[in-house]
Design a protein around this motif. Structure first.
Motif, short mmCIF file in Angstrom:
data_model
loop_
_atom_site.label_atom_id
_atom_site.label_comp_id
_atom_site.label_asym_id
_atom_site.label_seq_id
_atom_site.Cartn_x
_atom_site.Cartn_y
_atom_site.Cartn_z
N ARG A 1 1.11 -1.51 0.01
CA ARG A 1 0.13 0.31 0.06
C ARG A 1 0.81 1.37 -0.23
NH1 ARG A 1 -3.50 0.57 4.39
NH2 ARG A 1 -1.53 0.89 5.91
N TYR A 2 1.48 1.43 1.13
CA TYR A 2 3.07 2.42 0.64
C TYR A 2 3.23 2.40 -0.39
CZ TYR A 2 7.13 4.30 1.57
OH TYR A 2 8.48 5.48 1.64
N LEU A 3 4.32 1.94 -0.94
CA LEU A 3 4.64 1.48 -2.32
C LEU A 3 4.13 1.87 -3.20
CD1 LEU A 3 6.58 -1.42 -1.86
CD2 LEU A 3 7.41 0.99 -1.52
N ALA A 4 3.05 1.43 -3.54
CA ALA A 4 1.83 1.97 -4.36
C ALA A 4 1.59 3.61 -4.52
CB ALA A 4 0.17 1.32 -4.22
N MET A 5 0.94 3.99 -3.55
CA MET A 5 0.58 5.51 -3.19
C MET A 5 1.46 6.12 -3.23
SD MET A 5 -2.43 5.84 -0.03
CE MET A 5 -3.83 3.98 -0.46
N ALA A 6 2.88 6.16 -2.78
CA ALA A 6 3.74 7.19 -2.28
C ALA A 6 4.31 7.14 -3.59
CB ALA A 6 5.24 6.66 -1.33
N GLY A 7 4.25 5.53 -4.60
CA GLY A 7 5.22 5.58 -5.71
C GLY A 7 4.22 6.15 -7.09
N PHE A 8 3.14 5.94 -6.88
CA PHE A 8 2.13 6.81 -7.16
C PHE A 8 2.44 8.46 -7.38
CE2 PHE A 8 -2.29 8.88 -8.49
CZ PHE A 8 -1.74 8.79 -10.12
N ALA A 9 2.33 8.51 -6.06
CA ALA A 9 1.89 10.06 -6.02
C ALA A 9 4.05 11.25 -6.71
CB ALA A 9 2.21 10.08 -4.49
N HIS A 10 4.71 9.90 -6.58
CA HIS A 10 6.19 10.01 -6.36
C HIS A 10 6.34 10.33 -8.86
CE1 HIS A 10 10.53 9.27 -7.96
NE2 HIS A 10 10.49 10.35 -6.93
N TRP A 11 5.31 9.13 -8.91
CA TRP A 11 5.88 9.42 -10.60
C TRP A 11 5.07 10.52 -11.07
CZ3 TRP A 11 0.85 8.54 -14.03
CH2 TRP A 11 1.36 8.72 -15.46
N LEU A 12 3.54 11.08 -10.69
CA LEU A 12 3.33 11.87 -11.07
C LEU A 12 3.49 13.20 -10.84
CD1 LEU A 12 -0.35 12.12 -12.14
CD2 LEU A 12 -0.73 12.42 -10.13
N LEU A 13 4.42 13.42 -9.87
CA LEU A 13 4.69 14.90 -9.59
C LEU A 13 6.60 14.79 -9.34
CD1 LEU A 13 2.43 15.42 -6.98
CD2 LEU A 13 1.81 15.77 -8.92
N TYR A 14 6.69 13.66 -9.25
CA TYR A 14 8.68 14.10 -8.98
C TYR A 14 9.37 13.33 -9.94
CZ TYR A 14 7.45 16.29 -4.54
OH TYR A 14 7.37 17.14 -3.38
N HIS A 15 8.42 12.67 -10.99
CA HIS A 15 9.73 12.18 -11.98
C HIS A 15 10.88 12.47 -12.45
CE1 HIS A 15 6.13 13.72 -14.06
NE2 HIS A 15 7.37 13.21 -15.75
N ARG A 16 11.21 13.43 -12.88
CA ARG A 16 11.51 14.00 -13.26
C ARG A 16 13.02 14.56 -12.62
NH1 ARG A 16 8.94 18.75 -16.90
NH2 ARG A 16 7.21 17.68 -18.68
N GLN A 17 12.68 13.60 -10.81
CA GLN A 17 13.86 14.54 -10.08
C GLN A 17 14.96 13.50 -9.92
OE1 GLN A 17 12.31 16.57 -7.07
NE2 GLN A 17 10.86 17.99 -8.13
N PRO A 18 15.57 12.74 -10.33
CA PRO A 18 16.38 11.74 -9.08
C PRO A 18 15.92 11.29 -8.31
CG PRO A 18 17.67 13.22 -9.62
CD PRO A 18 16.36 14.62 -10.21
N ALA A 19 16.85 9.80 -7.88
CA ALA A 19 16.24 9.90 -6.23
C ALA A 19 18.01 10.08 -5.67
CB ALA A 19 16.31 8.35 -6.16
N THR A 20 17.10 10.66 -4.14
CA THR A 20 18.43 11.55 -3.64
C THR A 20 17.95 10.57 -2.31
OG1 THR A 20 16.96 12.62 -2.26
CG2 THR A 20 17.10 13.97 -3.81
N ILE A 21 19.39 10.86 -1.74
CA ILE A 21 19.60 10.05 -0.70
C ILE A 21 18.90 9.80 0.31
CG2 ILE A 21 21.31 9.95 1.52
CD1 ILE A 21 22.45 8.96 -1.22
N SER A 22 18.24 10.84 0.39
CA SER A 22 16.72 11.05 1.48
C SER A 22 15.59 10.63 1.35
CB SER A 22 16.77 12.55 1.97
OG SER A 22 15.98 12.85 0.59
N VAL A 23 16.16 10.10 -0.12
CA VAL A 23 14.52 9.55 -0.52
C VAL A 23 14.87 8.40 -0.05
CG1 VAL A 23 13.36 8.04 -2.28
CG2 VAL A 23 13.84 11.23 -2.07
#
Length: 244
Positions: free
Chosen positions: A20-42
């Motif tokens: 559930r966490y991976l799906a919801m956070a992943g969808f929100a990240h794909w929708l809004l943050y997909h152009r930003q590379p993953a960071t150490i904090s993420v």
């Protein structure tokens, strides 16, 4: 309801909560943050979230085991004449959880407790959807205890408990969307004065002494922890951009 072993509950709910966490956070990240590379904090947020998943899976296993023994007030009765109890109990639990979260969240910001209970959640001053479930293990335990306590004290339908857990997850993701990916006028909707959203909570990640609530702004107003310049702080000049 069919009874299962304690370990069955742990494994099952760990998988459910994590997906559930991976799906919801992943969808929100794909929708809004997909152009930003993953960071150490993420990546660290995801690691903390996996630990939190284990804590909440354990708490859920405890709840289900206690229910199997008839020791909770959970039930599956659906009475057409008392349908109003479902939304009323749902709202009551949200209000109680909001008060509990405000009190514990503010307590965790005490200098003597912060490093033990809450520091990991604040690794990034600009949150992302992955931050939504990134509780420090001890904080996750404290928040999970609320769920155990509420089912022991308040008669709740299983549907109501599921609705509360879903609301908790969705709201956490929304609250951590961050300001840099949303229109600045979005948080200024009139609901923003009563319900906590990404604008309200993003200020907390930049100013630790403000905005401790979970769902509603009520307690921040009552106890003076709402930023008096809430609206002004959302203007472009005040928004902290990544890397700033």
């Amino acid at each position: 309801m069919q009874q299962h072993s304690f370990w069955f509950y742990i494994v099952t709910f760990f998988a459910i909560i994590l997906v559930r966490y991976l799906a919801m956070a992943g969808f929100a990240h794909w929708l809004l943050y997909h152009r930003q590379p993953a960071t150490i904090s993420v990546l660290k947020d995801i690691q903390l979230s996996v630990l939190s998943t284990g804590v909440f899976a354990l708490a859920t296993a405890v709840i289900m085991t206690l229910d199997d023994k008839g020791m909770t007030k959970l039930h599956g009765r659906m009475d057409a004449e008392n349908w109003w109890v479902l939304p009323l109990s749902y709202l009551a639990v949200l209000v109680l959880q909001d008060a509990y979260f405000y009190a514990t969240h503010r307590l965790f910001h005490h200098p003597r407790l912060f490093a033990w209970f809450h520091q990991g959640h604040h690794r990034s001053r600009q949150p992302t959807p992955w931050t939504s479930f990134a509780f420090d293990p001890l904080e996750a335990v404290v928040q999970a205890l609320f769920l155990i306590g509420v089912v022991m004290l308040i008669p709740l339908h299983f549907i109501t408990l599921l609705a509360v857990l879903t609301t908790m997850t969705v709201w956490a993701v929304v609250n951590h969307l961050g300001l840099e990916v949303l229109p600045l006028h979005f948080p200024h909707h009139w609901l923003g004065r009563w319900l906590i959203g990404p604008a309200h909570h993003s200020i907390h990640h930049r100013r630790y002494g403000k905005h401790f609530g979970l769902y509603f702004t009520f307690w921040d107003r009552v106890f003076g922890s709402e930023d008096p310049a809430y609206a002004d702080a959302l203007q472009p000049a005040a928004v902290v951009r990544p890397g700033a």
